[in-house]
Design a protein around this motif. Structure first.
Motif, PDB file in Angstrom:
ATOM      1  N   PRO A   1      41.425  25.704  37.971  1.00  0.00           N
ATOM      2  CA  PRO A   1      40.588  26.085  38.895  1.00  0.00           C
ATOM      3  C   PRO A   1      39.824  27.240  38.337  1.00  0.00           C
ATOM      4  N   ARG A   2      38.675  27.405  38.404  1.00  0.00           N
ATOM      5  CA  ARG A   2      38.116  28.779  38.017  1.00  0.00           C
ATOM      6  C   ARG A   2      37.536  29.723  39.131  1.00  0.00           C
ATOM      7  N   LEU A   3      37.699  30.723  38.702  1.00  0.00           N
ATOM      8  CA  LEU A   3      37.165  31.811  39.627  1.00  0.00           C
ATOM      9  C   LEU A   3      35.845  31.624  40.335  1.00  0.00           C
ATOM     10  N   PRO A   4      35.741  31.851  41.642  1.00  0.00           N
ATOM     11  CA  PRO A   4      34.515  31.404  42.426  1.00  0.00           C
ATOM     12  C   PRO A   4      33.133  32.111  41.870  1.00  0.00           C
ATOM     13  N   LYS A   5      32.049  31.429  41.985  1.00  0.00           N
ATOM     14  CA  LYS A   5      30.701  32.108  41.342  1.00  0.00           C
ATOM     15  C   LYS A   5      30.556  33.501  41.875  1.00  0.00           C
ATOM     16  N   LYS A   6      30.888  33.997  43.215  1.00  0.00           N
ATOM     17  CA  LYS A   6      30.464  35.110  43.925  1.00  0.00           C
ATOM     18  C   LYS A   6      31.104  36.140  43.308  1.00  0.00           C
ATOM     19  N   PHE A   7      32.220  36.131  42.648  1.00  0.00           N
ATOM     20  CA  PHE A   7      32.978  37.085  41.906  1.00  0.00           C
ATOM     21  C   PHE A   7      32.410  37.344  40.409  1.00  0.00           C
ATOM     22  N   MET A   8      31.589  36.479  39.763  1.00  0.00           N
ATOM     23  CA  MET A   8      31.303  36.459  38.570  1.00  0.00           C
ATOM     24  C   MET A   8      29.648  36.420  38.194  1.00  0.00           C
ATOM     25  N   HIS A   9      28.835  36.089  39.275  1.00  0.00           N
ATOM     26  CA  HIS A   9      27.281  35.760  39.185  1.00  0.00           C
ATOM     27  C   HIS A   9      26.632  36.962  40.276  1.00  0.00           C
ATOM     28  N   PHE A  10      25.998  37.839  39.631  1.00  0.00           N
ATOM     29  CA  PHE A  10      25.382  38.598  40.581  1.00  0.00           C
ATOM     30  C   PHE A  10      23.710  38.514  40.294  1.00  0.00           C
ATOM     31  N   GLU A  11      22.905  39.080  41.130  1.00  0.00           N
ATOM     32  CA  GLU A  11      21.565  38.977  41.083  1.00  0.00           C
ATOM     33  C   GLU A  11      20.975  40.542  40.892  1.00  0.00           C
ATOM     34  N   ASN A  12      20.339  40.630  39.684  1.00  0.00           N
ATOM     35  CA  ASN A  12      19.534  42.158  39.302  1.00  0.00           C
ATOM     36  C   ASN A  12      20.793  43.243  39.226  1.00  0.00           C
ATOM     37  N   SER A  13      21.991  43.452  39.942  1.00  0.00           N
ATOM     38  CA  SER A  13      22.801  44.525  39.689  1.00  0.00           C
ATOM     39  C   SER A  13      24.173  43.929  40.006  1.00  0.00           C
ATOM     40  N   TYR A  14      25.121  44.555  39.559  1.00  0.00           N
ATOM     41  CA  TYR A  14      26.332  44.433  39.685  1.00  0.00           C
ATOM     42  C   TYR A  14      26.830  44.544  41.154  1.00  0.00           C
ATOM     43  N   GLN A  15      27.535  43.382  41.557  1.00  0.00           N
ATOM     44  CA  GLN A  15      27.388  43.555  43.362  1.00  0.00           C
ATOM     45  C   GLN A  15      28.871  42.971  43.857  1.00  0.00           C
ATOM     46  N   LEU A  16      30.130  43.503  43.031  1.00  0.00           N
ATOM     47  CA  LEU A  16      31.416  43.231  43.289  1.00  0.00           C
ATOM     48  C   LEU A  16      31.754  43.873  44.705  1.00  0.00           C
ATOM     49  N   SER A  17      32.123  43.401  45.606  1.00  0.00           N
ATOM     50  CA  SER A  17      32.534  44.176  46.984  1.00  0.00           C
ATOM     51  C   SER A  17      33.956  44.168  47.020  1.00  0.00           C
ATOM     52  N   THR A  18      34.513  45.248  47.711  1.00  0.00           N
ATOM     53  CA  THR A  18      35.865  45.473  47.624  1.00  0.00           C
ATOM     54  C   THR A  18      36.048  45.574  49.149  1.00  0.00           C
ATOM     55  N   PRO A  19      37.567  45.251  49.650  1.00  0.00           N
ATOM     56  CA  PRO A  19      38.703  45.045  48.737  1.00  0.00           C
ATOM     57  C   PRO A  19      38.640  43.506  48.264  1.00  0.00           C
ATOM     58  N   LEU A  20      39.271  43.460  47.083  1.00  0.00           N
ATOM     59  CA  LEU A  20      38.960  42.137  46.596  1.00  0.00           C
ATOM     60  C   LEU A  20      40.319  41.038  47.011  1.00  0.00           C
ATOM     61  N   ILE A  21      41.315  41.757  47.299  1.00  0.00           N
ATOM     62  CA  ILE A  21      42.373  40.683  47.458  1.00  0.00           C
ATOM     63  C   ILE A  21      42.390  39.732  48.544  1.00  0.00           C
ATOM     64  N   PRO A  22      41.856  40.374  49.849  1.00  0.00           N
ATOM     65  CA  PRO A  22      41.379  39.213  50.766  1.00  0.00           C
ATOM     66  C   PRO A  22      40.695  38.268  50.560  1.00  0.00           C
TER      67      PRO A  22
END
Length: 248
Positions: A172-193
């Motif tokens: 199983p691969r990492l879900p898209k929302k953790f790898m694909h962003f639009e226009n800027s890097y948008q990783l929200s934290t905290p990640l573990i939950p």
């Protein structure tokens, strides 16, 4: 959806191959696919080495610590190669060049990686299995010696291909929302939950797979990897310098 996308979405790493020999015409076709890959500035700054000598394959298997590398199948080593372009310049009376710089090294490494991926897609479309071998860098210095790599070349990745002798489950691969962003890097934290559901999916995969079962999760794997550097890989920068790269 088409057959090419189907093959890519169902990619699996194959580490066991049958004894069936791959025809020379198939190897030639795969090299042609690699040759026709997109390339930076049309410099085509990569080379591919087919390892056919059984003893050499065993030596590379020992470097990678993957015994199957020395077994059945065909082994390619993809090499970042600015040596050829420097030689062309030399023969045209131009001995001063920038091909050892970071920019040209990254271009050559990218050429090699893109060519390998094209080869993977082509091989899988022909019913072959593949395994990409970053583990050849466990002792890059020894590999450079074994392959007699000249200045301004560097091994990037290995690729073993063959007729599959196993059918591993799809990882199983990492879900898209953790790898694909639009226009800027948008990783929200905290990640573990946020990764809880994916961790459960990975845990189930490891628990149910047919070979090498273990109790593990994605976040645990990441955490273990943060300080895990194989001993000889500490030498990579020194070896890049030795080969004439990244000296500026």
């Amino acid at each position: 959806m088409n057959s090419a996308i189907e093959h890519q979405l169902h990619h699996r790493t194959i580490r066991a191959f049958t004894a069936q020999e791959i025809p020379a015409t198939t190897i030639d076709t795969l090299i042609d696919v690699a040759r026709h890959t997109a390339t930076s500035e049309f410099l085509q700054a990569f080379s591919v080495i087919s390892v056919t000598d059984p003893q050499l394959k065993k030596a590379i298997a020992a470097i990678s610590k993957q015994t199957y590398v020395g077994d059945n199948g065909h082994l390619f080593i993809f090499v970042a190669d600015q040596h050829r372009n420097a030689q062309i310049g030399h023969e045209m009376g131009q001995d001063e060049n920038k091909v050892g710089g970071t920019n040209k090294f990254l271009a050559a490494a990218s050429d090699a990686i893109l060519a390998l991926q094209n080869t993977v897609v082509a091989a899988e479309s022909m019913g072959l299995g593949t395994v990409v071998l970053g583990s050849i860098l466990n002792d890059a210095g020894q590999l450079i010696d074994l392959l007699h790599l000249p200045q301004l070349t560097f091994p990037i990745l290995g690729l073993a291909i063959g007729y599959p002798d196993q059918e591993p489950q799809y990882k199983p691969r990492l879900p898209k929302k953790f790898m694909h962003f639009e226009n800027s890097y948008q990783l929200s934290t905290p990640l573990i939950p946020q990764l809880k559901a994916y961790d459960a999916e990975v845990h189930e995969y490891y628990d149910l797979r047919e070979a090498n079962r273990r109790v593990d999760t994605f976040t645990n794997q990441v955490n273990r990897s943060l300080l895990n550097v194989p001993e000889k890989r500490h030498e990579l920068l020194q070896l890049l310098h030795q080969q004439g790269f990244l000296l500026e």
